[in-house]
Design a protein around this motif. Sequence first.
Motif, PDB file in Angstrom:
ATOM      1  N   PHE A 181       8.640  -1.275  -0.147  1.00 23.33           N
ATOM      2  CA  PHE A 181       8.600   0.142  -0.515  1.00 23.33           C
ATOM      3  C   PHE A 181       8.545   0.291  -2.036  1.00 23.33           C
ATOM      4  CE2 PHE A 181      10.687   4.261  -1.353  1.00 23.33           C
ATOM      5  CZ  PHE A 181       9.768   5.087  -0.718  1.00 23.33           C
ATOM      6  N   ALA A 182       9.400  -0.446  -2.752  1.00 22.09           N
ATOM      7  CA  ALA A 182       9.422  -0.373  -4.220  1.00 22.09           C
ATOM      8  C   ALA A 182       8.108  -0.867  -4.818  1.00 22.09           C
ATOM      9  CB  ALA A 182      10.597  -1.183  -4.764  1.00 22.09           C
ATOM     10  N   LEU A 183       7.629  -2.003  -4.317  1.00 24.11           N
ATOM     11  CA  LEU A 183       6.354  -2.525  -4.831  1.00 24.11           C
ATOM     12  C   LEU A 183       5.201  -1.591  -4.470  1.00 24.11           C
ATOM     13  CD1 LEU A 183       6.939  -6.301  -4.140  1.00 24.11           C
ATOM     14  CD2 LEU A 183       6.451  -5.283  -6.375  1.00 24.11           C
ATOM     15  N   GLY A 184       5.248  -0.990  -3.289  1.00 26.12           N
ATOM     16  CA  GLY A 184       4.211  -0.042  -2.898  1.00 26.12           C
ATOM     17  C   GLY A 184       4.159   1.167  -3.823  1.00 26.12           C
ATOM     18  N   LEU A 185       5.319   1.676  -4.188  1.00 26.99           N
ATOM     19  CA  LEU A 185       5.359   2.793  -5.144  1.00 26.99           C
ATOM     20  C   LEU A 185       4.782   2.365  -6.489  1.00 26.99           C
ATOM     21  CD1 LEU A 185       8.863   4.361  -4.402  1.00 26.99           C
ATOM     22  CD2 LEU A 185       6.615   5.331  -3.871  1.00 26.99           C
ATOM     23  N   TRP A 186       5.118   1.152  -6.916  1.00 25.10           N
ATOM     24  CA  TRP A 186       4.620   0.640  -8.194  1.00 25.10           C
ATOM     25  C   TRP A 186       3.094   0.470  -8.137  1.00 25.10           C
ATOM     26  CZ3 TRP A 186       6.521  -4.605 -10.647  1.00 25.10           C
ATOM     27  CH2 TRP A 186       6.154  -4.652 -11.997  1.00 25.10           C
ATOM     28  N   ILE A 187       2.589  -0.056  -7.018  1.00 29.47           N
ATOM     29  CA  ILE A 187       1.142  -0.220  -6.847  1.00 29.47           C
ATOM     30  C   ILE A 187       0.455   1.141  -6.944  1.00 29.47           C
ATOM     31  CG2 ILE A 187      -0.674  -0.800  -5.173  1.00 29.47           C
ATOM     32  CD1 ILE A 187       1.332  -2.987  -4.118  1.00 29.47           C
TER      33      ILE A 187
ATOM     34  N   LEU B 133      -0.309  -6.524  -8.406  1.00 34.38           N
ATOM     35  CA  LEU B 133       0.936  -6.099  -7.758  1.00 34.38           C
ATOM     36  C   LEU B 133       0.838  -6.231  -6.239  1.00 34.38           C
ATOM     37  CD1 LEU B 133       1.783  -2.958  -9.912  1.00 34.38           C
ATOM     38  CD2 LEU B 133       2.979  -5.165  -9.916  1.00 34.38           C
ATOM     39  N   LEU B 134      -0.333  -5.948  -5.673  1.00 28.62           N
ATOM     40  CA  LEU B 134      -0.524  -6.112  -4.232  1.00 28.62           C
ATOM     41  C   LEU B 134      -0.383  -7.575  -3.840  1.00 28.62           C
ATOM     42  CD1 LEU B 134      -1.260  -5.006  -1.440  1.00 28.62           C
ATOM     43  CD2 LEU B 134      -3.668  -5.293  -2.076  1.00 28.62           C
ATOM     44  N   VAL B 135      -0.995  -8.460  -4.599  1.00 34.28           N
ATOM     45  CA  VAL B 135      -0.874  -9.902  -4.321  1.00 34.28           C
ATOM     46  C   VAL B 135       0.584 -10.338  -4.464  1.00 34.28           C
ATOM     47  CG1 VAL B 135      -1.526 -12.211  -5.149  1.00 34.28           C
ATOM     48  CG2 VAL B 135      -3.273 -10.415  -4.916  1.00 34.28           C
ATOM     49  N   ALA B 136       1.271  -9.837  -5.488  1.00 32.20           N
ATOM     50  CA  ALA B 136       2.694 -10.162  -5.666  1.00 32.20           C
ATOM     51  C   ALA B 136       3.507  -9.662  -4.485  1.00 32.20           C
ATOM     52  CB  ALA B 136       3.217  -9.558  -6.971  1.00 32.20           C
ATOM     53  N   SER B 137       3.201  -8.474  -3.997  1.00 30.78           N
ATOM     54  CA  SER B 137       3.903  -7.916  -2.839  1.00 30.78           C
ATOM     55  C   SER B 137       3.725  -8.818  -1.617  1.00 30.78           C
ATOM     56  CB  SER B 137       3.370  -6.506  -2.550  1.00 30.78           C
ATOM     57  OG  SER B 137       3.870  -6.023  -1.330  1.00 30.78           O
TER      58      SER B 137
ATOM     59  N   GLY C 268      -2.774   5.021 -10.027  1.00 31.65           N
ATOM     60  CA  GLY C 268      -2.944   6.376 -10.517  1.00 31.65           C
ATOM     61  C   GLY C 268      -3.394   7.366  -9.462  1.00 31.65           C
ATOM     62  N   THR C 269      -3.823   6.895  -8.321  1.00 32.88           N
ATOM     63  CA  THR C 269      -4.269   7.750  -7.233  1.00 32.88           C
ATOM     64  C   THR C 269      -4.319   6.918  -5.958  1.00 32.88           C
ATOM     65  OG1 THR C 269      -5.976   9.309  -6.521  1.00 32.88           O
ATOM     66  CG2 THR C 269      -6.723   7.317  -7.617  1.00 32.88           C
ATOM     67  N   GLY C 270      -4.388   7.572  -4.828  1.00 37.87           N
ATOM     68  CA  GLY C 270      -4.530   6.841  -3.573  1.00 37.87           C
ATOM     69  C   GLY C 270      -3.222   6.338  -3.009  1.00 37.87           C
ATOM     70  N   VAL C 271      -3.353   5.571  -1.915  1.00 39.79           N
ATOM     71  CA  VAL C 271      -2.188   5.089  -1.181  1.00 39.79           C
ATOM     72  C   VAL C 271      -2.286   3.588  -0.879  1.00 39.79           C
ATOM     73  CG1 VAL C 271      -1.580   7.319  -0.158  1.00 39.79           C
ATOM     74  CG2 VAL C 271      -3.251   5.843   0.987  1.00 39.79           C
ATOM     75  N   LEU C 272      -2.817   2.819  -1.802  1.00 42.98           N
ATOM     76  CA  LEU C 272      -2.974   1.386  -1.575  1.00 42.98           C
ATOM     77  C   LEU C 272      -1.639   0.712  -1.276  1.00 42.98           C
ATOM     78  CD1 LEU C 272      -4.628  -1.191  -1.474  1.00 42.98           C
ATOM     79  CD2 LEU C 272      -4.512  -1.287  -3.977  1.00 42.98           C
ATOM     80  N   GLY C 273      -0.609   1.021  -2.033  1.00 42.04           N
ATOM     81  CA  GLY C 273       0.703   0.404  -1.815  1.00 42.04           C
ATOM     82  C   GLY C 273       1.276   0.741  -0.456  1.00 42.04           C
ATOM     83  N   ALA C 274       1.234   2.015  -0.118  1.00 45.33           N
ATOM     84  CA  ALA C 274       1.771   2.447   1.178  1.00 45.33           C
ATOM     85  C   ALA C 274       0.941   1.884   2.330  1.00 45.33           C
ATOM     86  CB  ALA C 274       1.805   3.968   1.241  1.00 45.33           C
ATOM     87  N   ALA C 275      -0.367   1.811   2.144  1.00 45.23           N
ATOM     88  CA  ALA C 275      -1.262   1.371   3.222  1.00 45.23           C
ATOM     89  C   ALA C 275      -1.198  -0.140   3.463  1.00 45.23           C
ATOM     90  CB  ALA C 275      -2.697   1.782   2.904  1.00 45.23           C
TER      91      ALA C 275
END
Length: 161
Positions: free
Chosen positions: A119-125, A70-74, A130-137
Amino acid sequence: MQSTDNGTALVPAALVVGLVIRQQLRTRPVRRYGSLITPAVFGVLGVAGIAFGIASVVKDRPLTTLPVVLLVASLAVAAGMGAARSRTVRVWRGPQGEVLRKGTAATTALWLASVCAHFALGLWIDRAAGTGVLGAASLYAYLAIGAGTQNLLVRGRAAAL
């Protein structure tokens, strides 16, 4: 699942994105390297942000494949949106022969759509991790790739004038 409060991160993120969009709407010269400085700075911050995001996940559980995909897709979406935005930037020769650029209302709309997509992909990531802030970061990496793609393509159009 650990609860993460991304609300406090929204204010600085909105400020950064607002400044980027504001800069896009100004008439400014197309420079050889100037348009790549901001994406380079965002890139450095993006690498640090992704490293922090990964660390925030792996401290509680292993990082699985889905959040990485998902991060790569983002980041691919960031490049695609940058390419689309580049077509909406006006590029022309000024009175002294300099090449000028200026974003349009469509540029702004695509920036806002791009931020919403991140923002949407970050929430999905973050949900997939399941934990952490990888999408937001990953915001700065997203901005680096999107702005870098846009600026490289605008520079290419400017060189053709």
